[in-house]
Write a protein that holds these residues in place. Structure first.
Motif, mmCIF file in Angstrom:
data_model
loop_
_atom_site.group_PDB
_atom_site.id
_atom_site.type_symbol
_atom_site.label_atom_id
_atom_site.label_comp_id
_atom_site.label_asym_id
_atom_site.label_seq_id
_atom_site.Cartn_x
_atom_site.Cartn_y
_atom_site.Cartn_z
ATOM 1 N N ASP A 1 41.509 -14.036 109.512
ATOM 2 C CA ASP A 1 42.240 -13.226 108.537
ATOM 3 C C ASP A 1 41.854 -11.768 108.743
ATOM 4 O O ASP A 1 40.768 -11.343 108.351
ATOM 5 C CB ASP A 1 41.902 -13.690 107.116
ATOM 6 C CG ASP A 1 42.583 -12.849 106.050
ATOM 7 O OD1 ASP A 1 43.652 -12.277 106.340
ATOM 8 O OD2 ASP A 1 42.042 -12.774 104.927
ATOM 9 N N SER B 1 46.159 -14.404 111.106
ATOM 10 C CA SER B 1 47.002 -13.671 110.168
ATOM 11 C C SER B 1 46.491 -12.244 110.078
ATOM 12 O O SER B 1 45.279 -12.013 110.004
ATOM 13 C CB SER B 1 46.960 -14.328 108.784
ATOM 14 O OG SER B 1 47.703 -13.574 107.843
ATOM 15 N N LYS C 1 50.071 -18.036 115.484
ATOM 16 C CA LYS C 1 50.082 -16.678 114.948
ATOM 17 C C LYS C 1 51.010 -16.713 113.736
ATOM 18 O O LYS C 1 52.226 -16.800 113.867
ATOM 19 C CB LYS C 1 50.572 -15.664 115.979
ATOM 20 C CG LYS C 1 50.486 -14.222 115.484
ATOM 21 C CD LYS C 1 50.936 -13.236 116.548
ATOM 22 C CE LYS C 1 50.818 -11.809 116.014
ATOM 23 N NZ LYS C 1 51.686 -11.570 114.829
ATOM 24 N N PHE C 2 50.425 -16.668 112.569
ATOM 25 C CA PHE C 2 51.165 -16.834 111.322
ATOM 26 C C PHE C 2 52.168 -15.703 111.136
ATOM 27 O O PHE C 2 51.824 -14.521 111.213
ATOM 28 C CB PHE C 2 50.170 -16.872 110.162
ATOM 29 C CG PHE C 2 50.780 -17.054 108.801
ATOM 30 C CD1 PHE C 2 51.887 -17.864 108.610
ATOM 31 C CD2 PHE C 2 50.224 -16.418 107.695
ATOM 32 C CE1 PHE C 2 52.445 -18.037 107.355
ATOM 33 C CE2 PHE C 2 50.761 -16.587 106.432
ATOM 34 C CZ PHE C 2 51.876 -17.391 106.262
ATOM 35 N N ASP C 3 53.433 -16.068 110.903
ATOM 36 C CA ASP C 3 54.459 -15.084 110.597
ATOM 37 C C ASP C 3 55.467 -15.716 109.641
ATOM 38 O O ASP C 3 55.272 -16.836 109.164
ATOM 39 C CB ASP C 3 55.133 -14.545 111.868
ATOM 40 C CG ASP C 3 55.803 -15.636 112.699
ATOM 41 O OD1 ASP C 3 56.243 -16.663 112.127
ATOM 42 O OD2 ASP C 3 55.890 -15.472 113.932
ATOM 43 N N LEU D 1 51.814 -11.574 104.287
ATOM 44 C CA LEU D 1 51.325 -12.889 104.699
ATOM 45 C C LEU D 1 50.084 -13.296 103.917
ATOM 46 O O LEU D 1 49.874 -14.483 103.650
ATOM 47 C CB LEU D 1 51.028 -12.883 106.201
ATOM 48 C CG LEU D 1 52.229 -12.618 107.118
ATOM 49 C CD1 LEU D 1 51.777 -12.562 108.571
ATOM 50 C CD2 LEU D 1 53.305 -13.688 106.932
ATOM 51 N N ASP D 2 49.257 -12.314 103.544
ATOM 52 C CA ASP D 2 48.068 -12.634 102.752
ATOM 53 C C ASP D 2 48.461 -13.127 101.364
ATOM 54 O O ASP D 2 47.803 -14.015 100.802
ATOM 55 C CB ASP D 2 47.142 -11.422 102.657
ATOM 56 C CG ASP D 2 47.845 -10.153 102.182
ATOM 57 O OD1 ASP D 2 49.090 -10.084 102.243
ATOM 58 O OD2 ASP D 2 47.142 -9.212 101.763
ATOM 59 N N LEU E 1 45.397 -20.381 104.411
ATOM 60 C CA LEU E 1 45.694 -20.296 105.845
ATOM 61 C C LEU E 1 45.349 -21.601 106.555
ATOM 62 O O LEU E 1 46.069 -22.033 107.464
ATOM 63 C CB LEU E 1 44.923 -19.134 106.474
ATOM 64 C CG LEU E 1 45.439 -17.730 106.136
ATOM 65 C CD1 LEU E 1 44.474 -16.665 106.648
ATOM 66 C CD2 LEU E 1 46.834 -17.504 106.715
#
Length: 242
Positions: free
Chosen positions: A6, A51, A73-75, A94-95, A232
């Motif tokens: 993160d 993230s 890869k978080f999107d 995203l957070d 996450l």
């Protein structure tokens, strides 16, 4: 183990989860490919999620992709275990999404207010049917202190750490109390108003200023400094099907 990365504006957290349980959290003021190589050499990792809310080292991402069996890869295209009711989901932080997912895991079928107190303070509402209904964004403690200094002629730039009386007895304590207690009372105001609509409302407080503010808030709240990391990890599980 699952590796959760993160990356925030000032610090990057790397956390390890085993069987859904948080094992350790590591903090890095500088995060790059060297950090990743050293970490992977020292830990057994099966899958990872990354993230970020800022610029990042693409070489670090390439190393994660090369060395791990699964990397996400978080999107905004990632699969989520909640529904998004936001009118502009592509602009949603995203957070914020991760924090709501973390709260949904702990309070299924409940209305939840998630307060994330950091650079900004975000107020996000999860309804009982698992929908992220939306939320508000306000300046955090240090932003308020900086704004008072930068937009006035004589107010000094002060630190948020220090004596915080109910009523300030000097310029410094007046500014600090105004910023810290202003955020605390703002949080209590949101809780009071939303409780009228959602009588069984759960409230999570997370973020870097969570503990500082919790001591000033009289309403019933649950402090979880790792709510984003937990969310996450759940998003990683949802996408990797693990």
């Amino acid at each position: 183990m699952n590796l959760i990365i993160d990356q925030g504006n000032s610090i990057t957290k790397m956390a390890l989860f085993r069987a859904g349980r948080l094992q350790n959290v590591y903090f890095y003021p500088k995060w790059d490919s060297t950090t990743v190589i050293d970490f992977l050499d020292a830990h057994e990792v099966d899958a990872a999620i990354f993230s970020t809310v800022t610029e990042y080292d693409p070489q670090a991402i390439a190393i994660l992709q090369q060395r791990l069996p699964y990397f996400l890869k978080f999107d905004h295209s990632s699969e989520l275990p909640i529904k998004i009711g936001y009118a502009t989901p592509e602009t949603l932080g995203l957070d914020r999404i991760a924090a709501v997912v973390g709260a949904a895991m702990q309070c299924p079928d409940k209305a939840v207010l998630i307060v994330d107190a950091g650079t900004c303070v975000t107020y996000d509402l999860l309804t009982a049917d698992g929908t992220f209904a939306g939320g508000n964004i306000a300046p955090g403690i240090r932003l308020r202190l900086r704004a008072m200094h930068e937009h006035t002629g004589k107010l000094p730039l002060i630190d948020d750490a220090g004596e915080t009386p109910e009523i300030g007895f000097s310029t410094e304590t007046a500014m600090r109390a105004g910023a810290v207690l202003g955020v605390a009372y703002e949080i209590e105001g949101y809780i009071a108003r939303l409780n009228k609509v959602y009588p069984d409302l759960f409230v999570f407080l997370t973020g870097g200023d969570a503990l500082k503010l919790a001591a000033k808030i009289k309403s019933r709240i649950f402090v979880d400094e790792n709510l984003v990391l937990t969310g996450l990890n759940r998003i990683l599980q949802e996408n990797a099907k693990i």
